[in-house]
Design an enzyme around this catalytic site. Structure first.
Site, PDB file in Angstrom:
ATOM      1  N   LYS A 199      37.576  31.926  32.723  1.00 58.53           N
ATOM      2  CA  LYS A 199      38.624  31.887  33.755  1.00 58.53           C
ATOM      3  C   LYS A 199      38.332  30.896  34.890  1.00 58.53           C
ATOM      4  CE  LYS A 199      40.770  36.442  33.444  1.00 58.53           C
ATOM      5  NZ  LYS A 199      41.059  37.693  34.155  1.00 58.53           N
ATOM      6  N   ASP A 247      47.165  37.678  37.141  1.00 57.21           N
ATOM      7  CA  ASP A 247      46.563  39.008  37.338  1.00 57.21           C
ATOM      8  C   ASP A 247      47.033  39.662  38.653  1.00 57.21           C
ATOM      9  OD1 ASP A 247      45.087  39.248  35.002  1.00 57.21           O
ATOM     10  OD2 ASP A 247      43.294  38.312  35.849  1.00 57.21           O
TER      11      ASP A 247
HETATM   12  P1  NAP Z   1      33.734  40.912  37.462  1.00 57.56           P
HETATM   13  O1  NAP Z   1      34.259  39.650  38.002  1.00 57.56           O
HETATM   14  O2  NAP Z   1      32.495  40.895  36.615  1.00 57.56           O
HETATM   15  O3  NAP Z   1      33.452  41.892  38.735  1.00 57.56           O
HETATM   16  C1  NAP Z   1      32.839  43.134  38.552  1.00 57.56           C
HETATM   17  C2  NAP Z   1      32.947  43.973  39.836  1.00 57.56           C
HETATM   18  O4  NAP Z   1      32.472  45.292  39.525  1.00 57.56           O
HETATM   19  C3  NAP Z   1      32.089  43.481  40.986  1.00 57.56           C
HETATM   20  O5  NAP Z   1      32.702  43.829  42.210  1.00 57.56           O
HETATM   21  C4  NAP Z   1      30.795  44.292  40.791  1.00 57.56           C
HETATM   22  O6  NAP Z   1      30.052  44.464  41.981  1.00 57.56           O
HETATM   23  C5  NAP Z   1      31.393  45.621  40.396  1.00 57.56           C
HETATM   24  N1  NAP Z   1      30.485  46.484  39.673  1.00 57.56           N
HETATM   25  C6  NAP Z   1      30.025  46.327  38.394  1.00 57.56           C
HETATM   26  N2  NAP Z   1      29.224  47.361  38.065  1.00 57.56           N
HETATM   27  C7  NAP Z   1      29.192  48.187  39.153  1.00 57.56           C
HETATM   28  C8  NAP Z   1      28.522  49.411  39.445  1.00 57.56           C
HETATM   29  N3  NAP Z   1      27.738  49.996  38.534  1.00 57.56           N
HETATM   30  N4  NAP Z   1      28.695  49.976  40.651  1.00 57.56           N
HETATM   31  C9  NAP Z   1      29.499  49.396  41.572  1.00 57.56           C
HETATM   32  N5  NAP Z   1      30.157  48.238  41.369  1.00 57.56           N
HETATM   33  C10 NAP Z   1      29.989  47.634  40.173  1.00 57.56           C
HETATM   34  O7  NAP Z   1      34.806  41.692  36.587  1.00 57.56           O
HETATM   35  P2  NAP Z   1      36.431  41.624  36.709  1.00 57.56           P
HETATM   36  O8  NAP Z   1      36.929  40.577  35.787  1.00 57.56           O
HETATM   37  O9  NAP Z   1      36.795  41.595  38.140  1.00 57.56           O
HETATM   38  O10 NAP Z   1      36.838  43.042  36.038  1.00 57.56           O
HETATM   39  C11 NAP Z   1      36.530  44.260  36.664  1.00 57.56           C
HETATM   40  C12 NAP Z   1      37.254  45.417  35.956  1.00 57.56           C
HETATM   41  O11 NAP Z   1      38.660  45.236  36.031  1.00 57.56           O
HETATM   42  C13 NAP Z   1      36.932  45.557  34.456  1.00 57.56           C
HETATM   43  O12 NAP Z   1      36.813  46.938  34.173  1.00 57.56           O
HETATM   44  C14 NAP Z   1      38.162  44.997  33.763  1.00 57.56           C
HETATM   45  O13 NAP Z   1      38.413  45.608  32.497  1.00 57.56           O
HETATM   46  C15 NAP Z   1      39.259  45.390  34.758  1.00 57.56           C
HETATM   47  N6  NAP Z   1      40.445  44.510  34.676  1.00 57.56           N
HETATM   48  C16 NAP Z   1      41.658  45.074  34.426  1.00 57.56           C
HETATM   49  C17 NAP Z   1      42.787  44.277  34.363  1.00 57.56           C
HETATM   50  C18 NAP Z   1      44.123  44.886  34.076  1.00 57.56           C
HETATM   51  O14 NAP Z   1      45.052  44.134  33.724  1.00 57.56           O
HETATM   52  N7  NAP Z   1      44.314  46.193  34.216  1.00 57.56           N
HETATM   53  C19 NAP Z   1      42.682  42.880  34.571  1.00 57.56           C
HETATM   54  C20 NAP Z   1      41.412  42.331  34.858  1.00 57.56           C
HETATM   55  C21 NAP Z   1      40.290  43.162  34.917  1.00 57.56           C
HETATM   56  P3  NAP Z   1      28.855  43.423  42.364  1.00 57.56           P
HETATM   57  O15 NAP Z   1      29.522  42.251  43.011  1.00 57.56           O
HETATM   58  O16 NAP Z   1      27.985  44.199  43.294  1.00 57.56           O
HETATM   59  O17 NAP Z   1      28.167  43.049  41.068  1.00 57.56           O
END
Ligand code: NAP
Length: 297
Positions: free
Chosen positions: A78, A114
């Site tokens: 992305k 998104d």
């Molecule tokens: P990302 O860029 O990797 O960001 C991950 C986020 O989660 C960061 O804020 C990270 O915090 C936090 N995190 C991870 N493990 C954690 C834990 N154990 N405790 C607390 N915080 C934690 O991922 P992303 O692309 O934003 O996606 C995040 C989630 O959104 C995923 O579950 C994905 O499936 C979902 N999502 C859904 C949609 C939808 O259409 N519904 C679209 C996109 C994403 P740190 O900065 O401290 O590492």
């Protein structure tokens, strides 16, 4: 997969769209988009494209060479795809990440649906108008960035951003301010019931509670949730996360993540085709795929 009414036929004129990801096999976008093309009678097909990071540049060049209508882009491409594109939407430029590419006669436009998909789901399913409202965003990753920038562009009065890694919350708050919004970063362990009480909605954007690690306590204590809050979780497996269950039990309105997934796809469909997306059919297909996957486990 069980076949739903409306199937596609490939002809010599069929136009191709794909999703570039690594891995790609888990993607739910192909069944959703192919159903949408069938419902709208469009001679188009949507295919998975397994692209390794080292091949991204060549894969983007292939969008032009193969005259694809466009592509979706997801993990891990992305952000990396941005320098390969010709133009970016205002939103994608702020966020610095793209999930949809449109090929307009060889000119590659980058969009990010998104954030707008989340806000469309917020309005349609939760009847929540973000303008003038204060929202708490839990998380500061890619999805949080897209959502926070969109909420700022839509006129939210203030965003409070709490993230495990505080520096990333600060960076996201700065990004929101550059997009013309107001934002404040708080450390996760400094989040208090008082801070939550001042908000109209909570948006959970981290992977906490996502299957198969879904049997976990809510990411913030249930006692912090007051009945006037809307609690949104963008995690869509399971359908009801531990946070949403706790929120429902506390009398809060809840918004699950499936709606965002459908609406971001619907917006991409509309960018490629110029035709209104058959959102209900896309949602029906997605729900079916999710149910089949849950059953297979
Ligand atoms: P990302 O860029 O990797 O960001 C991950 C986020 O989660 C960061 O804020 C990270 O915090 C936090 N995190 C991870 N493990 C954690 C834990 N154990 N405790 C607390 N915080 C934690 O991922 P992303 O692309 O934003 O996606 C995040 C989630 O959104 C995923 O579950 C994905 O499936 C979902 N999502 C859904 C949609 C939808 O259409 N519904 C679209 C996109 C994403 P740190 O900065 O401290 O590492």
């Amino acid at each position: 997969m069980t076949q739903l009414p409306g199937s596609i036929t490939i002809t010599g004129r069929t136009r191709v769209i794909g999703v570039m990801a690594d891995p790609v096999a888990h993607s739910m976008s192909p069944p959703m988009h192919n159903r949408a093309f069938a419902v709208r009678g469009l001679d188009m097909v949507y295919v998975p494209l397994h692209v390794k990071p080292k091949d991204l540049g060549a894969a983007v060049e292939a969008i032009r060479a193969l005259n694809l209508v466009g592509v979706n882009v997801t993990i891990p491409h992305k952000v990396a795809i941005v320098p390969h594109l010709d133009t970016l939407s205002e939103h994608a430029r702020f966020v610095g990440a793209v999930n949809t590419v449109v090929n307009r006669d060889g000119v590659l436009e980058g969009h990010n649906t998104d954030g707008a998909g989340f806000v469309r789901s917020l309005r349609k399913e939760a009847q929540f108008e973000p303008r003038g409202r204060r929202l708490l965003i839990l998380g500061a990753g890619g999805a949080a960035q897209a959502i926070a920038v969109q909420l700022a562009l839509e006129g939210a009065s203030e965003l409070i951003i709490a993230n495990r890694t505080f520096e990333k919350a600060v960076q996201l708050a700065e990004l929101v301010e550059r997009a013309g919004g107001r934002a404040r970063a708080v450390a996760f362990n400094e989040l208090t019931a008082q801070v939550v009480a001042e908000c109209d909605a909570v948006v959970h954007t981290t992977s906490w509670g996502m299957a198969p690690e879904s049997d976990v306590p809510p990411i913030i204590p249930a006692e912090m949730l007051h009945a006037d809050l809307l609690v949104c979780d963008i995690v869509y497996t399971p359908r009801e996360t531990s946070l949403l269950r706790a929120a429902r039990e506390r009398g809060c309105a809840v918004l699950p993540g499936v709606g965002m997934l459908v609406e971001q796809a619907a917006l991409a469909f509309e960018l490629w085709t110029g035709v209104e997306a058959p959102v209900d059919a896309m949602r029906e297909t997605l729900e079916q795929v999710l149910a089949e996957r849950a059953e297979a486990k």
